[in-house]
Scaffold this motif. Structure first.
Motif, mmCIF file in Angstrom:
data_model
loop_
_atom_site.group_PDB
_atom_site.id
_atom_site.type_symbol
_atom_site.label_atom_id
_atom_site.label_comp_id
_atom_site.label_asym_id
_atom_site.label_seq_id
_atom_site.Cartn_x
_atom_site.Cartn_y
_atom_site.Cartn_z
ATOM 1 N N ASN A 1 0.821 3.902 -2.978
ATOM 2 C CA ASN A 1 0.388 5.275 -2.682
ATOM 3 C C ASN A 1 1.408 6.306 -3.152
ATOM 4 N N LYS A 2 2.677 5.992 -3.075
ATOM 5 C CA LYS A 2 3.699 6.916 -3.591
ATOM 6 C C LYS A 2 3.555 7.071 -5.100
ATOM 7 N N ILE B 1 0.719 6.570 -6.847
ATOM 8 C CA ILE B 1 -0.534 7.294 -7.070
ATOM 9 C C ILE B 1 -0.325 8.790 -6.838
ATOM 10 N N ASN B 2 0.331 9.138 -5.742
ATOM 11 C CA ASN B 2 0.549 10.551 -5.409
ATOM 12 C C ASN B 2 1.446 11.257 -6.419
ATOM 13 N N ALA C 1 0.833 -1.203 0.000
ATOM 14 C CA ALA C 1 0.000 0.000 0.000
ATOM 15 C C ALA C 1 0.870 1.257 0.000
ATOM 16 N N GLU C 2 1.913 1.272 0.799
ATOM 17 C CA GLU C 2 2.797 2.440 0.857
ATOM 18 C C GLU C 2 3.473 2.686 -0.489
ATOM 19 N N THR D 1 -6.418 6.836 -8.779
ATOM 20 C CA THR D 1 -6.247 8.249 -8.436
ATOM 21 C C THR D 1 -6.413 8.525 -6.946
ATOM 22 N N SER D 2 -6.873 7.536 -6.196
ATOM 23 C CA SER D 2 -7.035 7.676 -4.745
ATOM 24 C C SER D 2 -6.125 6.686 -4.047
ATOM 25 N N THR D 3 -5.554 7.124 -2.935
ATOM 26 C CA THR D 3 -4.663 6.236 -2.201
ATOM 27 C C THR D 3 -5.429 5.035 -1.660
ATOM 28 N N VAL D 4 -4.677 3.987 -1.325
ATOM 29 C CA VAL D 4 -5.266 2.738 -0.843
ATOM 30 C C VAL D 4 -4.717 2.405 0.534
ATOM 31 N N SER D 5 -5.471 1.618 1.254
ATOM 32 C CA SER D 5 -5.053 1.208 2.592
ATOM 33 C C SER D 5 -4.521 -0.227 2.563
#
Length: 164
Positions: free
Chosen positions: A21-22, A24-25, A17-18, A33-37
């Motif tokens: 997310n990098k 995606i950001n 996920a980390e 387009t949205s971060t994930v958990s």
């Protein structure tokens, strides 16, 4: 650098996920387009366990370098699987994707898929080059596809035939 590839497990979900997310950001390379958990990654991994495979690549210290997934293709029927590849920012071009694809290709054959579909944003030059270098061939382009944030992109679909 030595790259170790293996099946992903529950202990990898937070790092996956980390890493994602990098990407995606940073924007521009994924349709997400949205971060994930961590829990979202876990639910994706748990979906279709008999028809999907998740692999991670890490260095000898256990740092996650990337991950790759295949799973049933909703658009192409039971002979095809979809693929997604995510390599840590700054780690592309170092063999991580190649190492992952060797495992993924074997898994796809073992799951009785006949071909692999990759759909890539047309503005993702690195992703297009990666799949082309693996032997994927373009078979269609979708124009003006809206992403969840309203951005409009073209998407290119590429096909990799698995040997039978």
């Amino acid at each position: 650098m030595t790259t170790i590839t293996r099946y992903a497990c529950g202990l990898d979900h937070r790092a996956m996920a980390e890493l994602l997310n990098k990407i995606i950001n940073a924007g521009g390379t994924t349709a997400l387009t949205s971060t994930v958990s961590k829990s979202e990654i876990a639910s994706w991994v748990a979906k279709d366990p008999d028809k999907s495979a998740w692999f991670v690549a890490e260095d000898t210290a256990g740092k996650l370098l990337g991950f790759q997934w295949i799973g049933p293709s909703k658009m192409h029927g039971p002979d095809a699987c979809d693929i997604a590849t995510f390599v840590a920012l700054g780690q592309t071009g170092l063999g991580t994707g190649s190492a992952l694809f060797e495992k993924t290709k074997q898994a796809a054959s073992g799951l009785a898929y006949r071909w692999i579909n990759a759909t890539i944003r047309a503005d993702n030059a690195g992703g297009l080059a990666y799949y082309q270098s693996r032997g994927f061939e373009t078979y269609t382009t979708q124009k003006d596809v809206p992403l969840s944030d309203g951005q409009i992109v073209d998407r290119i679909s590429k096909r990799f035939e698995l040997s039978t």
